[in-house]
Design an enzyme around this catalytic site. Structure first.
Site, PDB file in Angstrom:
ATOM      1  N   ASP A 175       0.842  -1.195   0.000  1.00  0.00           N
ATOM      2  CA  ASP A 175       0.000   0.000   0.000  1.00  0.00           C
ATOM      3  C   ASP A 175       0.881   1.251   0.000  1.00  0.00           C
ATOM      4  O   ASP A 175       1.380   1.619   1.053  1.00  0.00           O
ATOM      5  CB  ASP A 175      -0.973   0.003   1.173  1.00  0.00           C
TER       6      ASP A 175
ATOM      7  N   GLU B 286      12.286   1.640   7.568  1.00  0.00           N
ATOM      8  CA  GLU B 286      11.248   0.786   6.988  1.00  0.00           C
ATOM      9  C   GLU B 286      11.540   0.375   5.548  1.00  0.00           C
ATOM     10  O   GLU B 286      11.263  -0.754   5.142  1.00  0.00           O
ATOM     11  CB  GLU B 286       9.927   1.556   7.060  1.00  0.00           C
TER      12      GLU B 286
END
Length: 554
Positions: A328, A511
């Site tokens: 996403d 991340e």
């Protein structure tokens, strides 16, 4: 909440253009089956049970007002707030005060009646500590563990019975597919008890809710994530955590969640996660049972839907399904790579999802055989074989020698991406297919700092120039499985070099990474700022250091 119970596709399909034209469902060939509705999922059919209410369910206009008035910069913040007392009383008081007071302060009201979420931890270490990358990762695990006892009633957090590891940054709850890649590092660090605890937590979630939610928040209950529970069970087996057969019923339950409704479909129909192809074969897509803005990204979803000519509920559904994919967001799901509003996640059959479901079927067969249930094992082997046939029929691009997603509405292939190597990771490719995929990985996805996510630079975070730890791991391990050791090693060294460079400069892991910019490898794009921590980066990096770390200085 209303939704069409089945979707039916005919060959007379039209195109969808978001720049002024929106084809009607009839033009697209989607036929409503209003006289033959399938039952809605239990937690969607009526009001959810009290312990499954999302913040938007509980607080109604209060939730919308907090989000629309930007009381918090991040939409997720209020979704994670804990009420100081009964939510019903808070909502009643809010309604009274807004009617009676002209100088009402919503910001003060939230401050007075809610506990804010936990502060983000500092995942960087003091540069004077002189830790190695390996030492830094091992020191992070205790910081990322959450105690199941630390739970506020009536919050969005779903309590779990045993300790677990969170990703880090804004993500202060457990996440389904993230956890597997964190668990790899936990195994490498010797934290075997935590691996068992987390696997047991996911089994508990399957037993309680019928599936593993995206994360342990009420607003994640309507969807799952890439099904990696079978990989967790396999990991438990590989580190000699005994009793992997005990997870067999939970694996079967997860499979039934993904295949719900498949028995009543006709060709060219879809229901929830299942699509029945024209040849009668079954493949799967990502899906979310709600068609409203996500609680954790409420403002963002409203804005995205407002820039589309499609009905808002369709856009919300596809945004949610995109979140279920874990990617996403990505150009994989977009008709126009420059516009998130063109998202069509539910119209794609993803190669990685179906490869992981193949792995689930194979794992069930293996565990059944191990348990002495030979007939059960043969039945699941048949399911795996049927899926493999369907994958090769619909998702293999023979001309270009790659697996791709398939747009089952337009009946055409999607992009080539780092999802394709998942077929190598799960072992479903033939040696010939693996060789051709390896060639395309080398030519299209190999970047100076690791493996690119896609070849499209859209501004979304699951696209070029970003690279993500789980995709590196599955590609590296998949290539090794088929004997492509040199390419696997090249990806691993480039990735470790990138992670180590950022670590040396900033004393932390993040991340995602920009693997095209050697001077600034911090990843970007997407809905929120780059997050520190970071669970799956730590886990994958910890494993790769053990295998390839000695090559970094060569």
């Amino acid at each position: 909440m209303s939704r069409q119970s089945k979707e039916q596709f005919t060959e007379n399909n039209g195109s969808v253009y978001d720049d002024g034209h929106h084809d009607t469902p009839q033009e697209l060939g989607w036929l409503s089956n209003d006289d033959n509705h399938e039952p809605e999922p239990e937690y969607i059919a009526g009001m959810p049970s009290a312990d499954a209410l999302t913040p938007s369910d509980r607080y109604l206009e209060l939730f919308e007002d907090v989000q629309s008035q930007y009381i918090f910069e991040d939409s997720k913040t209020f979704a994670d707030c804990a009420p100081k007392y009964d939510p019903v009383d808070i909502l009643i008081l809010y309604r009274k005060l807004t009617r009676r007071s002209q100088d009402f302060s919503l910001h003060q009201f939230v401050k007075d009646h809610f506990h804010l979420p936990e502060e983000s931890h500092n995942y960087a270490h003091d540069e004077n500590e002189k830790r190695t990358l390996r030492q830094h990762i091992d020191a992070l695990w205790p910081i990322m563990i959450r105690d199941p006892q630390s739970y506020h009633p009536n919050t969005s957090l779903l309590p779990l019975p045993k300790p677990y590891v969170v990703p880090g940054g804004r993500f202060t709850e457990v996440y389904y597919w993230d956890s597997y890649f964190s668990m790899l590092g936990l195994a490498e660090s010797g934290n075997l008890d935590l691996i068992k605890n987390m696997t047991d937590n996911f089994a508990w979630l399957i037993e309680k809710y019928g599936h593993i939610p995206n994360g342990n928040r009420t607003y994640y209950l309507s969807r799952s994530q890439p099904p990696v529970f079978a990989l967790m069970v396999e990991l438990c087996e590989s580190v000699n955590i005994v009793g992997s057969e005990q997870y067999l019923p939970y694996l079967i339950s997860e499979y039934h969640y993904w295949m719900d409704g498949s028995g009543s479909l006709n060709a060219h129909q879809a229901f929830r996660h299942v699509v029945k192809m024209s040849d009668g074969s079954m493949l799967n897509r990502y899906w979310d049972d709600r068609d409203t803005p996500r609680d954790e990204s409420w403002r963002e979803d409203i804005e995205t839907a407002s820039s589309s000519n499609r009905p808002a509920k369709e856009v919300f559904r596809d945004l949610r399904a995109g979140a279920a994919s874990g990617w996403d967001y990505s150009s994989r799901w977009l008709r126009d790579p420059t516009r998130l509003a063109s998202i069509r996640t539910t119209q794609y059959i993803p190669i990685d999802l179906n490869a992981l479901l193949y792995k689930l079927e194979v794992t069930i067969a293996t565990l059944a055989e191990k348990a002495g249930e030979t007939l059960t094992a043969r039945a699941w082997e048949k399911k795996a074989k049927e899926r493999l046939t369907a994958i090769n029929r619909w998702l293999w691009d023979e001309e270009n020698g790659v697996f791709r997603d398939y747009d089952w509405c337009r009946q055409q292939f999607g992009l080539f991406s780092a999802a394709a190597p998942v077929t190598l990771f799960t072992g479903l490719a033939t040696p010939e297919q693996a060789a051709r995929i390896a060639q395309q990985i080398n030519e299209q996805l190999l970047a100076p700092g690791g493996l690119l996510t896609t070849t499209i630079e859209s501004g979304e975070q699951w696209d070029k120039p970003n690279a993500w730890a789980p995709l590196q791991w599955m590609a590296i391990q998949g290539l090794k499985k088929y004997g492509h050791f040199d390419l696997a090693e090249e990806i691993a060294i480039r990735w470790l070099t990138t992670v180590n460079k950022v670590f040396k400069e900033n004393h932390k892991l993040v991340e995602k990474y920009n693997v095209m910019n050697e001077s600034n490898a911090h990843g970007g794009g997407g809905e929120y700022p780059l997050q520190d921590g970071f669970g799956w980066t730590n886990g994958v990096t910890r494993c790769l250091i053990s295998e390839y770390g000695h090559l970094l200085n060569k």
